[in-house]
Design an enzyme around this catalytic site. Structure first.
Site, short mmCIF file in Angstrom:
data_model
loop_
_atom_site.label_atom_id
_atom_site.label_comp_id
_atom_site.label_asym_id
_atom_site.label_seq_id
_atom_site.Cartn_x
_atom_site.Cartn_y
_atom_site.Cartn_z
N THR A 84 125.72 -52.71 14.01
CA THR A 84 127.06 -53.18 14.37
C THR A 84 128.05 -53.12 13.20
O THR A 84 129.24 -52.84 13.42
CB THR A 84 126.97 -54.63 14.91
N HIS A 312 121.20 -47.23 58.12
CA HIS A 312 120.64 -47.76 59.37
C HIS A 312 119.47 -48.71 59.13
O HIS A 312 118.56 -48.38 58.39
CB HIS A 312 120.10 -46.65 60.28
#
Ligand code: G1P
Length: 397
Positions: A84, A312
């Site tokens: 980071t 369906h």
């Protein structure tokens, strides 16, 4: 305040959903995950966004362009995923000599907490968690952060770094930290340097979510679908008079809800999607753009991405369906174990507990199931996988 948003990660723990797109672009309610972070930053007072990108960055650049909600957006590329601090360093040349905020691009922050963070830096957003060992853990002394230890086996407290920081201008010169034990250059080491030189406040967040693993994408949608459905017009799309809508429900312009459908919010039906006739959708559910939910289908607490189709006689509970996936007629998902134990899921090749009693399946883009497929709780199907008619699937594919 100028704001760096970290969005370069690959999202390996989120596989197979990140096979084809970066994690920050996964859908959360009406927009990509990272757009919630950037939007919250803008709301809190960000006047410039530096988006650090890496893996599959084109969709990010396309989505944000040169500005977002009137705030300029610039891009920095992190070539290698080296941590980071390295990611912020990749964007540091775009920063003015002024205080700056940094936000993890894969987390959701509550707005009030972020507002407070921006109002009074240097500061770090903090939150209490049950298991702090996977985070940066904060030590607080008389209202100021006095130390931070990354991923400790023996955490000094349950107060963790939530991945939102407000640094003083000088911190731009403190980014070049040595590699940590896990081989990354950590922003928490930059925070450590800041603590040595300035008073850093821990700003408590009332709500926070780190979105790293598939079920956390469901949790992110549970949070944001409710918020977005509350503030979006209920019937902007075409809604049959014979449909029943309860709770926070939003049917976007260009979506269609046919006769006999019950939508029990929070539910968001995005533009181009069709639901029904005779379908039952329970919250929190996101029916993505151009998705289709057909006759006698029940969807509960699930995310259907763009063009997903369950046409369906199916049941889908607590599940994620990727883009352009298709469930054959009668496909049924199990979302609960008979022993009531938390459902497990594969993360980076290992079966881990999700902590969730209810979790169905994680289905990547382009998956097609044959008619009458049964999918067991915690199964994940990778990009383009298929199942045969009548199959009972109990393992990942
Ligand atoms: C990062 C920080 C850690 C923080 C976490 C929050 O960890 O290093 O301190 O608690 O974000 O999500 P990473 O996600 O890089 O493992």
């Amino acid at each position: 305040m100028q704001t760096v948003v970290l969005a370069a990660g690959r999202g390996t723990r989120m596989r197979p959903l990140t096979d084809r797109r970066p994690k920050p672009m996964l859908p959360v309610a009406d927009r990509p995950l990272v757009a919630h972070t950037v939007g919250a930053a803008v709301e809190a007072g960000a006047d410039r966004i530096v988006l650090v990108v890496g893996y599959e960055s084109d969709p990010l650049r396309e989505y944000f362009g040169r500005e977002y909600r009137g705030v300029p957006v610039e891009y920095a590329v992190q070539e290698e995923r080296a941590g980071t601090a390295d990611a912020v360093r990749a964007g540091a040349h775009l920063l003015e000599d002024e205080p700056f905020a940094v936000l993890n691009g894969d987390a959701l922050f509550d707005q009030a907490g972020l507002d407070e963070l921006y109002a009074d830096g240097p500061a770090v957003a903090s939150v209490r968690v049950d298991d702090p060992t996977q985070y940066g853990v904060l030590d607080v002394d008389r209202g100021s952060v006095s130390g931070i230890v990354e991923k400790p086996a023996d955490p000094p407290s349950d107060l963790i770094n939530a991945g939102a920081y407000c640094f003083p201008a000088e911190a731009r010169r403190w980014l070049d930290v040595p590699e940590s034990e896990r081989g990354e250059r950590e922003l928490t080491d930059v925070l450590e340097r800041t603590i040595d030189r300035a008073d850093v406040r821990p700003v408590p967040l009332s709500r926070w979510l780190d979105v790293g693993r598939p079920w956390e994408l469901l949790e992110a949608n549970e949070w944001k679908v409710a918020e977005v459905a509350e503030r979006t017009p209920t019937r902007a799309g075409e809604v049959s008079e014979d449909a029943t809508l309860r709770g926070p429900v939003a049917v976007e312009d260009g979506a269609e809800v046919r006769e006999g459908v019950t939508l029990e919010g929070p539910v968001l039906v995005r533009s181009g999607a069709t639901v029904g006739p005779n379908a039952y959708v329970r919250g929190a559910s996101l029916i993505g753009p151009d998705a289709n939910v057909g006759h006698a289908v029940e969807i509960k607490n699930s995310v259907l991405m763009r063009e997903a189709a369950v046409n369906h006689l199916s049941y889908v509970g607590d599940s994620i369906l990727g883009r352009d996936s298709n469930f054959g007629a009668g496909t049924v998902v199990a979302n609960l174990r008979h022993d009531d134990e938390p459902v497990k899921l594969t993360v980076k090749g290992e079966r881990v507990s999700t902590g969730r009693r209810k979790l169905g399946v994680v289905v990547a883009d382009g998956v097609k199931t044959g008619i009458d497929t049964n999918l067991n709780a915690g199964v994940s199907l990778s990009t383009g996988a298929t199942t045969a008619p009548g199959e009972s699937v109990t393992r990942d594919r």
